[in-house]
Write a protein that holds these residues in place. Structure first.
Motif, PDB file in Angstrom:
ATOM      1  N   VAL A  77       0.845  -1.197   0.000  1.00  0.00           N
ATOM      2  CA  VAL A  77       0.000   0.000   0.000  1.00  0.00           C
ATOM      3  C   VAL A  77       0.880   1.247   0.000  1.00  0.00           C
ATOM      4  N   VAL A  78       0.518   2.220  -0.823  1.00  0.00           N
ATOM      5  CA  VAL A  78       1.293   3.450  -0.962  1.00  0.00           C
ATOM      6  C   VAL A  78       0.409   4.649  -0.622  1.00  0.00           C
ATOM      7  N   ASN A  79       0.931   5.534   0.222  1.00  0.00           N
ATOM      8  CA  ASN A  79       0.223   6.757   0.618  1.00  0.00           C
ATOM      9  C   ASN A  79       0.682   7.899  -0.273  1.00  0.00           C
ATOM     10  N   ARG A  80      -0.265   8.437  -1.042  1.00  0.00           N
ATOM     11  CA  ARG A  80       0.024   9.596  -1.879  1.00  0.00           C
ATOM     12  C   ARG A  80      -0.916  10.751  -1.527  1.00  0.00           C
ATOM     13  N   GLY A  81      -1.010  11.004  -0.233  1.00  0.00           N
ATOM     14  CA  GLY A  81      -1.750  12.165   0.252  1.00  0.00           C
ATOM     15  C   GLY A  81      -0.818  13.335   0.469  1.00  0.00           C
ATOM     16  N   ILE A  82      -1.261  14.520   0.126  1.00  0.00           N
ATOM     17  CA  ILE A  82      -0.490  15.740   0.372  1.00  0.00           C
ATOM     18  C   ILE A  82      -1.416  16.770   1.009  1.00  0.00           C
ATOM     19  N   GLY A  83      -1.080  17.191   2.222  1.00  0.00           N
ATOM     20  CA  GLY A  83      -1.874  18.199   2.896  1.00  0.00           C
ATOM     21  C   GLY A  83      -1.983  19.478   2.079  1.00  0.00           C
ATOM     22  N   GLY A  84      -3.190  19.999   1.956  1.00  0.00           N
ATOM     23  CA  GLY A  84      -3.432  21.223   1.200  1.00  0.00           C
ATOM     24  C   GLY A  84      -3.699  21.008  -0.269  1.00  0.00           C
ATOM     25  N   ASP A  85      -3.600  19.766  -0.739  1.00  0.00           N
ATOM     26  CA  ASP A  85      -3.753  19.525  -2.173  1.00  0.00           C
ATOM     27  C   ASP A  85      -5.213  19.612  -2.594  1.00  0.00           C
ATOM     28  N   ASN A  86      -5.412  19.880  -3.878  1.00  0.00           N
ATOM     29  CA  ASN A  86      -6.756  19.924  -4.444  1.00  0.00           C
ATOM     30  C   ASN A  86      -6.760  19.199  -5.781  1.00  0.00           C
ATOM     31  N   THR A  87      -7.848  19.307  -6.524  1.00  0.00           N
ATOM     32  CA  THR A  87      -7.959  18.553  -7.777  1.00  0.00           C
ATOM     33  C   THR A  87      -6.899  18.966  -8.790  1.00  0.00           C
ATOM     34  N   TYR A  88      -6.522  20.253  -8.795  1.00  0.00           N
ATOM     35  CA  TYR A  88      -5.493  20.721  -9.721  1.00  0.00           C
ATOM     36  C   TYR A  88      -4.131  20.137  -9.366  1.00  0.00           C
ATOM     37  N   GLY A  89      -3.843  20.057  -8.063  1.00  0.00           N
ATOM     38  CA  GLY A  89      -2.581  19.478  -7.629  1.00  0.00           C
ATOM     39  C   GLY A  89      -2.474  18.014  -7.997  1.00  0.00           C
ATOM     40  N   VAL A  90      -3.574  17.266  -7.846  1.00  0.00           N
ATOM     41  CA  VAL A  90      -3.568  15.847  -8.214  1.00  0.00           C
ATOM     42  C   VAL A  90      -3.345  15.687  -9.715  1.00  0.00           C
ATOM     43  N   LEU A  91      -4.004  16.509 -10.499  1.00  0.00           N
ATOM     44  CA  LEU A  91      -3.782  16.465 -11.952  1.00  0.00           C
ATOM     45  C   LEU A  91      -2.317  16.726 -12.286  1.00  0.00           C
ATOM     46  N   HIS A  92      -1.715  17.655 -11.591  1.00  0.00           N
ATOM     47  CA  HIS A  92      -0.322  18.017 -11.837  1.00  0.00           C
ATOM     48  C   HIS A  92       0.626  16.854 -11.560  1.00  0.00           C
ATOM     49  N   ARG A  93       0.330  16.059 -10.526  1.00  0.00           N
ATOM     50  CA  ARG A  93       1.240  14.982 -10.139  1.00  0.00           C
ATOM     51  C   ARG A  93       0.776  13.595 -10.577  1.00  0.00           C
ATOM     52  N   LEU A  94      -0.212  13.566 -11.433  1.00  0.00           N
ATOM     53  CA  LEU A  94      -0.755  12.279 -11.863  1.00  0.00           C
ATOM     54  C   LEU A  94       0.253  11.398 -12.615  1.00  0.00           C
ATOM     55  N   PRO A  95       1.199  11.956 -13.394  1.00  0.00           N
ATOM     56  CA  PRO A  95       2.172  11.076 -14.066  1.00  0.00           C
ATOM     57  C   PRO A  95       2.918  10.145 -13.114  1.00  0.00           C
ATOM     58  N   GLU A  96       3.199  10.620 -11.889  1.00  0.00           N
ATOM     59  CA  GLU A  96       3.889   9.765 -10.919  1.00  0.00           C
ATOM     60  C   GLU A  96       3.008   8.596 -10.501  1.00  0.00           C
ATOM     61  N   ILE A  97       1.713   8.822 -10.407  1.00  0.00           N
ATOM     62  CA  ILE A  97       0.780   7.751 -10.054  1.00  0.00           C
ATOM     63  C   ILE A  97       0.674   6.752 -11.203  1.00  0.00           C
ATOM     64  N   ILE A  98       0.541   7.258 -12.409  1.00  0.00           N
ATOM     65  CA  ILE A  98       0.406   6.391 -13.581  1.00  0.00           C
ATOM     66  C   ILE A  98       1.647   5.525 -13.766  1.00  0.00           C
ATOM     67  N   ALA A  99       2.815   6.092 -13.485  1.00  0.00           N
ATOM     68  CA  ALA A  99       4.069   5.338 -13.644  1.00  0.00           C
ATOM     69  C   ALA A  99       4.118   4.110 -12.748  1.00  0.00           C
ATOM     70  N   MET A 100       3.386   4.137 -11.628  1.00  0.00           N
ATOM     71  CA  MET A 100       3.348   2.971 -10.732  1.00  0.00           C
ATOM     72  C   MET A 100       2.563   1.809 -11.321  1.00  0.00           C
ATOM     73  N   GLN A 101       1.655   2.117 -12.267  1.00  0.00           N
ATOM     74  CA  GLN A 101       0.728   1.114 -12.779  1.00  0.00           C
ATOM     75  C   GLN A 101       0.036   0.397 -11.606  1.00  0.00           C
ATOM     76  N   PRO A 102      -0.635   1.164 -10.767  1.00  0.00           N
ATOM     77  CA  PRO A 102      -1.197   0.590  -9.537  1.00  0.00           C
ATOM     78  C   PRO A 102      -2.317  -0.405  -9.797  1.00  0.00           C
TER      79      PRO A 102
END
Length: 231
Positions: A77-102
């Motif tokens: 299990v991987v925690n990818r929570g960031i305090g203060g983040d919003n939908t724009y922030g998640v969109l910005h960092r989505l490539p890192e999530i996709i690279a995991m092929q979760p």
């Protein structure tokens, strides 16, 4: 006939969002939601050795504060929570999530958008965009979108700019509608944590916004996901 077809398209395409609305949201660019903590978390993520095809919990501080590996007794299990983040922030960092092929992604995001008065239609649109990009970049990933949680302004230390329970309910309706054509489960954890007045139950929180580590809220959350067959 042409007018009828246009009406039907608009009526059945939810959530509705105009080009003007998207343009007007440029002032809410990710740069406005990337404090030092965001950069620190991203730097930490870059150093972590990741398991193959992990289960990812993705979101803001509510996700970040969950000890998901311990709660699930699972090192995958991987925690990818960031305090203060919003939908724009998640969109910005989505490539890192996709690279995991979760194997799975559990997304909880939106309360910080609401704190900045970003419209519910835009929140739902952004979440739909996140889901579409995940589907395209990691087609084998099972995606679960969780509802925005309730708040409780009567709890001490509550940040008043989050006192928007009606706003939360409306955004959740729009997010749920946006997930239907994408065939992605919408998990209603909002009602899981409400009291008799529809607020975040005070026994789970110290500030009316976040879950405490020791109040049993995270354990209840995990039990709910397991009972629903999502975990």
């Amino acid at each position: 006939m042409k007018k009828l077809l246009v009406f039907l398209f608009v009526a059945f395409t939810l959530p509705a969002i105009t080009k003007a609305q998207v343009t007007n949201q440029r002032l809410f660019d990710t740069a406005n939601f990337m404090p030092e903590h965001y950069a620190q978390r991203m730097a930490l993520f870059a150093t972590q050795k990741l398991p193959k095809n992990p289960i990812v919990f993705l979101g803001n501080s509510i996700t970040e504060m969950g000890n998901w590996q311990k709660l699930l007794n699972d090192s995958n299990v991987v925690n990818r929570g960031i305090g203060g983040d919003n939908t724009y922030g998640v969109l910005h960092r989505l490539p890192e999530i996709i690279a995991m092929q979760p194997a799975k992604v559990f997304l909880l995001i939106g309360i910080n958008d609401i704190g900045k008065d970003i419209p519910g239609t835009v929140i739902a649109h952004n979440i739909a965009t996140i889901v579409k990009q995940l589907k395209e970049g990691s087609p084998h990933t099972k995606i679960y979108v969780e509802s925005i949680m309730p708040v409780n302004p009567d709890v001490p230390n509550f940040p008043q700019h989050y006192d928007k329970q009606g706003y939360i309910l409306n955004a959740n309706k729009l997010i749920k509608a946006a997930m239907q054509p994408l065939q992605v489960p919408f998990i209603n954890i909002h009602d899981l944590f409400t009291d008799a007045q529809g607020r975040l139950n005070a026994k789970y929180t110290a500030d009316g916004l976040h879950l405490t580590q020791t109040g049993g809220g995270y354990e209840k959350w995990i039990a709910f996901l397991k009972k629903g067959g999502y975990l």
